[in-house]
Design a protein around this motif. Sequence first.
Motif, PDB file in Angstrom:
ATOM      1  N   GLU A 173      26.761  22.302 142.366  1.00 42.22           N
ATOM      2  CA  GLU A 173      27.667  23.005 141.464  1.00 42.22           C
ATOM      3  C   GLU A 173      29.007  22.285 141.335  1.00 42.22           C
ATOM      4  O   GLU A 173      29.690  22.400 140.311  1.00 42.22           O
ATOM      5  CB  GLU A 173      27.887  24.437 141.950  1.00 42.22           C
ATOM      6  N   LEU A 176      29.684  20.320 138.198  1.00 45.23           N
ATOM      7  CA  LEU A 176      30.029  21.042 136.971  1.00 45.23           C
ATOM      8  C   LEU A 176      31.529  21.285 136.876  1.00 45.23           C
ATOM      9  O   LEU A 176      32.077  21.408 135.771  1.00 45.23           O
ATOM     10  CB  LEU A 176      29.308  22.392 136.917  1.00 45.23           C
ATOM     11  N   LEU A 190      28.512  19.201 129.551  1.00 47.22           N
ATOM     12  CA  LEU A 190      27.680  20.290 130.058  1.00 47.22           C
ATOM     13  C   LEU A 190      26.796  20.869 128.964  1.00 47.22           C
ATOM     14  O   LEU A 190      25.648  21.264 129.223  1.00 47.22           O
ATOM     15  CB  LEU A 190      28.549  21.371 130.684  1.00 47.22           C
ATOM     16  N   VAL A 206      20.689  23.837 139.414  1.00 51.08           N
ATOM     17  CA  VAL A 206      22.026  23.792 140.001  1.00 51.08           C
ATOM     18  C   VAL A 206      21.967  24.361 141.410  1.00 51.08           C
ATOM     19  O   VAL A 206      21.418  25.451 141.632  1.00 51.08           O
ATOM     20  CB  VAL A 206      23.025  24.609 139.150  1.00 51.08           C
ATOM     21  N   ILE A 276      25.315  26.465 133.781  1.00 50.38           N
ATOM     22  CA  ILE A 276      25.886  25.303 133.102  1.00 50.38           C
ATOM     23  C   ILE A 276      26.580  25.728 131.805  1.00 50.38           C
ATOM     24  O   ILE A 276      27.699  25.292 131.502  1.00 50.38           O
ATOM     25  CB  ILE A 276      24.782  24.266 132.797  1.00 50.38           C
TER      26      ILE A 276
END
Length: 285
Positions: A173, A176, A190, A206, A276
């Motif tokens: 994560e 991101l 993304l 993720v 995402i």
Amino acid sequence: MASSVNPTVRRRRLGQELRRLREQKGMTAEEVAERLLVSQSKISRLENGRRSISQRDVRDLCGVYEVEDQRIVDSLMQMAKDSRQQGWWHAFGDIPYSVYIGLETDAESLRTYEPQIITGLLQTRPYAEALIQGALPETSVVDVEKRVQVRIRRQERISAEHNPLRLWVVLDEASLHRVVGSRQVMREQLEHVAEMSQLPHITVQVLPFDVGAHPGINGQYSILEFADTADSSVVYIEGVTSDLYLEKAPDVQKYTVMYEHLRAQALNVEQSRQRIEDVAKEYAR
């Protein structure tokens, strides 16, 4: 023009065959090196496919191994000739991870875990440019552009109409939320990952923060698998000054089990895509 023959794979297959002949003869790499008056490291590099091999090397090794079937010798000599041709990536000059590119170009599937960044095959151009500039601050503008072009060229494997690379990505994560370039760059990046994850041959998961400690805590790695059963799977670990390639079955098995644990701990495909997309929307604010 670069040949359609993949020199990296040819070297690898040739090395495997030469290793088989040596073991069949009951000789160690050290014994072969002594017979040919070369270093043991040279024999090892020839067998693991990390070094170009000449037809003369093949001839000398076949002599040591007493290969009597001329058809085998001729076949190995042709493989040596093919292995010295250039792949498409050679047109870009000296690429530090050219061995990996050769393997990726011929792979049937790729499983990768990324703890910090979006994996290269899913990067947009703006993201790739910002990432390379940030990771290699002393790199010239020309070299940055060359690396970006190579990265974009590599992505043709997942967009190919026929037999595209099967890609499975587990993203931490953190990748991101690490702002590379700008919030706009991240939003577009993304959104691109979410879009690509809908293709049937691409899976993106993720690994959320609340998982805590996990099997991939030590860093990034990839597992490449090949359609030809003669080609063993390879674990690739990228380094700053050198890369690591693991091909022994116990090593590959260990990393494969680790990857299965990562997949199990990560959000499922739908949850991952939603996460995402949610983060992408935050960048749009």
